[in-house]
Write an enzyme that holds these catalytic residues in place. Sequence first.
Site, mmCIF file in Angstrom:
data_model
loop_
_atom_site.group_PDB
_atom_site.id
_atom_site.type_symbol
_atom_site.label_atom_id
_atom_site.label_comp_id
_atom_site.label_asym_id
_atom_site.label_seq_id
_atom_site.Cartn_x
_atom_site.Cartn_y
_atom_site.Cartn_z
ATOM 1 N N ALA A 1 20.669 21.057 94.624
ATOM 2 C CA ALA A 1 20.904 22.182 93.995
ATOM 3 C C ALA A 1 21.579 23.237 94.727
ATOM 4 O O ALA A 1 22.183 23.868 94.064
ATOM 5 C CB ALA A 1 19.298 22.775 93.633
ATOM 6 N N PRO B 1 20.562 28.993 90.046
ATOM 7 C CA PRO B 1 19.614 29.217 91.464
ATOM 8 C C PRO B 1 18.994 27.833 91.789
ATOM 9 O O PRO B 1 18.947 26.669 91.054
ATOM 10 C CB PRO B 1 18.453 30.070 90.790
ATOM 11 N N ASP B 2 18.908 27.488 93.219
ATOM 12 C CA ASP B 2 18.250 26.276 93.454
ATOM 13 C C ASP B 2 16.604 26.489 93.098
ATOM 14 O O ASP B 2 16.254 27.313 92.868
ATOM 15 C CB ASP B 2 18.607 25.962 95.050
ATOM 16 N N PHE B 3 16.018 25.423 93.814
ATOM 17 C CA PHE B 3 14.515 25.448 93.581
ATOM 18 C C PHE B 3 13.827 26.082 94.834
ATOM 19 O O PHE B 3 12.954 26.855 94.587
ATOM 20 C CB PHE B 3 13.984 24.041 93.638
ATOM 21 N N ARG B 4 14.210 25.891 96.001
ATOM 22 C CA ARG B 4 13.340 26.214 97.306
ATOM 23 C C ARG B 4 13.718 27.352 97.981
ATOM 24 O O ARG B 4 13.276 27.733 99.131
ATOM 25 C CB ARG B 4 13.078 25.032 98.070
ATOM 26 N N ASN C 1 21.306 16.873 90.806
ATOM 27 C CA ASN C 1 21.315 17.977 89.947
ATOM 28 C C ASN C 1 21.642 17.406 88.430
ATOM 29 O O ASN C 1 21.938 16.208 88.177
ATOM 30 C CB ASN C 1 22.721 18.840 90.266
ATOM 31 N N ASP D 1 22.932 19.343 86.047
ATOM 32 C CA ASP D 1 23.778 20.536 85.436
ATOM 33 C C ASP D 1 25.113 20.149 84.862
ATOM 34 O O ASP D 1 25.908 20.748 84.263
ATOM 35 C CB ASP D 1 24.011 21.709 86.281
ATOM 36 N N HIS E 1 18.503 12.434 88.867
ATOM 37 C CA HIS E 1 17.546 13.068 88.114
ATOM 38 C C HIS E 1 17.850 13.394 86.677
ATOM 39 O O HIS E 1 17.174 14.009 85.954
ATOM 40 C CB HIS E 1 17.242 14.508 88.825
ATOM 41 N N THR F 1 21.028 20.240 99.773
ATOM 42 C CA THR F 1 19.730 19.589 99.565
ATOM 43 C C THR F 1 18.793 19.844 100.589
ATOM 44 O O THR F 1 19.072 19.589 101.775
ATOM 45 C CB THR F 1 19.689 18.234 98.976
ATOM 46 N N SER F 2 17.550 20.391 100.358
ATOM 47 C CA SER F 2 16.544 20.573 101.330
ATOM 48 C C SER F 2 15.840 19.197 101.840
ATOM 49 O O SER F 2 14.968 19.239 102.512
ATOM 50 C CB SER F 2 15.490 21.389 100.696
HETATM 51 P P1 OAD Z 1 16.298 22.613 96.847
HETATM 52 O O1 OAD Z 1 16.114 24.012 96.278
HETATM 53 O O2 OAD Z 1 15.027 22.105 97.220
HETATM 54 O O3 OAD Z 1 17.264 22.621 98.091
HETATM 55 C C1 OAD Z 1 18.416 23.252 98.004
HETATM 56 C C2 OAD Z 1 18.932 23.394 99.621
HETATM 57 O O4 OAD Z 1 20.354 24.039 99.406
HETATM 58 C C3 OAD Z 1 18.241 24.279 100.391
HETATM 59 O O5 OAD Z 1 17.955 23.949 101.704
HETATM 60 C C4 OAD Z 1 19.309 25.558 100.374
HETATM 61 O O6 OAD Z 1 19.049 26.354 101.957
HETATM 62 C C5 OAD Z 1 20.561 24.933 100.449
HETATM 63 N N1 OAD Z 1 21.640 25.759 99.767
HETATM 64 C C6 OAD Z 1 21.735 26.701 98.809
HETATM 65 N N2 OAD Z 1 22.697 27.031 98.215
HETATM 66 C C7 OAD Z 1 23.429 26.399 99.287
HETATM 67 C C8 OAD Z 1 25.236 26.531 99.355
HETATM 68 N N3 OAD Z 1 25.800 27.302 98.540
HETATM 69 N N4 OAD Z 1 25.611 25.750 100.300
HETATM 70 C C9 OAD Z 1 24.842 24.823 101.163
HETATM 71 N N5 OAD Z 1 23.787 24.767 100.909
HETATM 72 C C10 OAD Z 1 23.044 25.801 100.058
HETATM 73 O O7 OAD Z 1 16.895 21.443 95.908
HETATM 74 P P2 OAD Z 1 17.073 20.155 95.985
HETATM 75 O O8 OAD Z 1 16.959 19.468 97.344
HETATM 76 O O9 OAD Z 1 18.198 19.648 94.984
HETATM 77 O O10 OAD Z 1 13.718 17.782 90.861
HETATM 78 O O11 OAD Z 1 15.826 19.575 95.354
HETATM 79 C C11 OAD Z 1 15.361 18.371 94.953
HETATM 80 C C12 OAD Z 1 14.689 18.111 93.509
HETATM 81 O O12 OAD Z 1 13.630 19.233 93.544
HETATM 82 C C13 OAD Z 1 15.431 18.640 92.356
HETATM 83 O O13 OAD Z 1 16.336 17.645 91.813
HETATM 84 C C14 OAD Z 1 14.496 19.075 91.501
HETATM 85 C C15 OAD Z 1 13.411 19.746 92.321
HETATM 86 O O14 OAD Z 1 12.117 19.634 91.871
HETATM 87 C C16 OAD Z 1 13.541 17.479 89.519
HETATM 88 O O15 OAD Z 1 13.680 18.383 88.852
HETATM 89 C C17 OAD Z 1 13.084 16.075 89.552
#
Ligand code: OAD
Length: 238
Positions: free
Chosen positions: A24, A33-36, A104, A106, A121, A190-191
Amino acid sequence: MEEAIARLRQWTAESDNIVFFGGAGVSTESGIPDFRSVDGLYHQTYRFPPETILSHSFFKHDPAEFFAFYRDKLIVQDAKPNAAHLKLAQWEQEGKLKAVVTQNIDGLHQMAGSKTVLELHGSVHRCYCEKCRKPYPEAFINEGTGVPRCACGGIVRPDVVLYEEGLDDKIMSDSIRYIQNAEVLIIGGTSLNVYPAAGLINYYHGDKLVLINLSETPADHLANLVIHGKIGEVLSQL
Ligand code: OAD
Ligand code: ZN
């Protein structure tokens, strides 16, 4: 940071076998917006936590609430690819990058021009009837209200993987193959919290594992190069 970017510039300039694995954080610079993160979806107030709403059992139990959340939070109209998506597409076109593996949904990598995109996903851009499998345009869900229904009575859903649902075997095995064979693996935005996707990092056997993430991840100690920064800003310097 300058030194790390210089090394990344050299590794990517010399390679014709780069694989990217992201999440994300790759799309936050496009306004999604991302998730975490603190301003991520999981910190916004809603009646139920997103992990709950985005589960298969919740979808079955309360589809009306699921679609309200889905339309409100997961559908982002008018988002455009950012510098990270564009650099990855450019590398593929130049024959340097083999695949983008993404969590992602999107579709921004494809919009940027990437061809080999493994969507672990799924995608909000594909929709189908859960009962008869008939495909539907995304507008059928996005522009409607309430629970979208097929003529057969089944619920029309987005082709995204919900919690409690399995990942597509072929997409997973292709992702493993690309990562196993990669010379340079760049993991970004990704986290690395959600399995099985997060476990893909374990299939890489090379010595050019690059992690580009705003915050620390549980895998920082495994990387040969760690850059804590914004991925669009970092990749646009290459
Ligand atoms: P997360 O929201 O868990 O993690 C996003 C990470 O990206 C975080 O560690 C942020 O610090 C980092 N971040 C945000 N903006 C950034 C930027 N501009 N450059 C570099 N890093 C940045 O998202 P995911 O790891 O993708 O699943 O989450 C995994 C899955 O959890 C998603 O695919 C979704 C969610 O539940 C489903 O919907 C099945
Ligand atoms: Zn149907």
